[in-house]
Design a protein around this motif. Structure first.
Motif, PDB file in Angstrom:
ATOM      1  N   PRO B  42     -76.498  -0.399  -0.227  1.00 40.33           N
ATOM      2  CA  PRO B  42     -76.510   0.803   0.762  1.00 40.33           C
ATOM      3  C   PRO B  42     -77.137  -0.425   1.884  1.00 40.33           C
ATOM      4  N   SER B  43     -76.735  -0.566   2.884  1.00 37.10           N
ATOM      5  CA  SER B  43     -77.303  -0.991   3.771  1.00 37.10           C
ATOM      6  C   SER B  43     -76.726  -0.715   5.794  1.00 37.10           C
ATOM      7  N   THR B  44     -76.750  -1.205   6.294  1.00 35.45           N
ATOM      8  CA  THR B  44     -76.315  -0.828   8.048  1.00 35.45           C
ATOM      9  C   THR B  44     -74.822  -1.574   7.721  1.00 35.45           C
ATOM     10  N   GLU B  45     -75.654  -3.597   7.256  1.00 36.70           N
ATOM     11  CA  GLU B  45     -73.781  -3.736   6.867  1.00 36.70           C
ATOM     12  C   GLU B  45     -72.444  -2.789   5.916  1.00 36.70           C
ATOM     13  N   SER B  46     -72.645  -2.600   5.115  1.00 35.74           N
ATOM     14  CA  SER B  46     -72.079  -1.821   4.083  1.00 35.74           C
ATOM     15  C   SER B  46     -71.344  -0.485   4.750  1.00 35.74           C
TER      16      SER B  46
END
Lengths: 229, 119
Positions: B42-46
């Motif tokens: 989970p990240s801003t990018e994904s």
């Protein structure tokens, strides 16, 4: 596509030649009843009995598509699993004792889908590679806890190996494929194989017309329920 | 262009057009892939990638005159809510309920959580 095995070979292991086959209607009469057939499905966190830690996430991310395609409203799994996580539930076994009516009150669904991954074995044998996946699916009514649909199956999916005619090249190819295997199509295939036995739901164009399809192995239907007990 | 190439071109267009619609009559785009990437890391990018997939599914479904698959508008609403775009989130939840009345109880609960959060 990096996934080179374009022809994924699925072998459904039938118990024996004399296995008893039922129609969808015989196997799952409640799925055809006006008053009992479900429209919405809540998928609760998967129970993973294998050592493949990734298997749960893989199955989780490939479930919505086949069940929605079969005509059901699947509550968005991404949101649902976040809610469970917030409540401290990461693994399905943590809620296996709860009566399914709890989910009717909290999510407004008329059925709950319990999934158990019983087997996830990767085999690598020099010139070929495959993964054996065993899963059971049990769909339970939230109004009376009864089983609406159940299926247990074991699927062997070929994950590649080469066929160039040069043995050394093939060995390398097989090793590379095993390391980089894209497991999403495999997980998809496993789910799709089970969903074939499930009666169509409200949003499927042939809802109510598939009762005569002889696709349900009685032993597989019963085994799923036994394993969930 | 020879006749043969035209026929081949036509057939390949036909095949790609058909293969993007699932057996249930939905367009799913890269759904499983970007969702799997999101839960793995989970990240801003994904999250942004998955949001892009959801927007693509909605646009492509409209283009091909298909019903948007179950949960897509709700998921988009959820991502927007996480991004504090509450109004846009509410609009997506409402679209989901209109399309799939079965989602009403669930989404109303989510909505009440949203309004509590913004108070």
């Amino acid at each position: 596509m990096k996934h080179t095995s374009a022809a994924i070979v699925t072998v459904v292991l039938f118990m024996c030649g004399c296995a008893e086959v039922e129609t969808k209607m015989q196997a799952y009469p409640k799925m055809y009843s006006e008053t009992e057939k479900p429209i919405s499905i809540l998928v609760v966190p998967v129970i993973n009995k294998t050592t493949a830690a990734d298997a749960g996430d893989l199955i989780n991310s490939t479930l919505t598509v086949p069940f929605a395609d079969n005509g059901y409203y699947v509550l968005p799994i991404s949101i649902v699993s976040d809610i469970f996580k917030r409540e401290g539930v990461i693994e399905g076994s943590q809620i296996s004792g709860l009566p399914s009516s709890v989910f009717k009150a909290n999510f407004g669904v008329d059925s709950v889908l319990y999934i158990t991954i019983n087997k996830w074995d990767t085999n690598y044998v020099v010139l070929a590679a495959n993964v054996t996946v065993g899963m059971s699916y049990v769909l339970v009514s939230t109004s009376d806890n009864s089983v609406l649909w159940s299926y247990d199956q074991q699927v062997v999916v070929d994950t590649g190996g080469g066929n160039s005619g040069f043995i050394l090249l093939d060995i390398i190819q097989t090793a590379v494929n095993t390391a980089l295997t894209d497991y999403i199509p495999i997980a998809r295939q496993v789910n799709a194989t089970a969903v074939v036995t499930m009666p169509y739901g409200k949003y499927h164009p042939q809802v109510g017309q598939d009762g005569d399809m002889e696709v349900v192995l009685k032993s597989s239907r019963e085994k799923a329920v036994e394993q969930s007990e | 262009m020879t006749k043969k190439t035209i026929v081949i071109l036509f057939l390949s267009v036909l095949i790609t057009a058909c293969s993007s619609v699932s057996p249930g009559g939905y367009y799913w785009g890269k759904y499983s892939y970007t969702y799997h990437a999101l839960i793995k890391e989970p990240s801003t990018e994904s999250r942004a990638n998955h949001q892009e997939t959801l927007l693509n599914i909605i646009a492509e479904s409209q283009e091909q005159n298909l019903r948007v698959p179950p949960g897509i508008h709700a998921e988009l609403g959820n991502l927007l809510a996480l991004n504090n775009q509450t109004d846009a989130a509410v609009a997506e939840f409402e679209t989901e309920v209109k399309l799939y009345p079965e989602s009403k109880v669930f989404l109303e609960r989510l909505l009440s959580g949203l309004s509590k959060g913004s108070e």
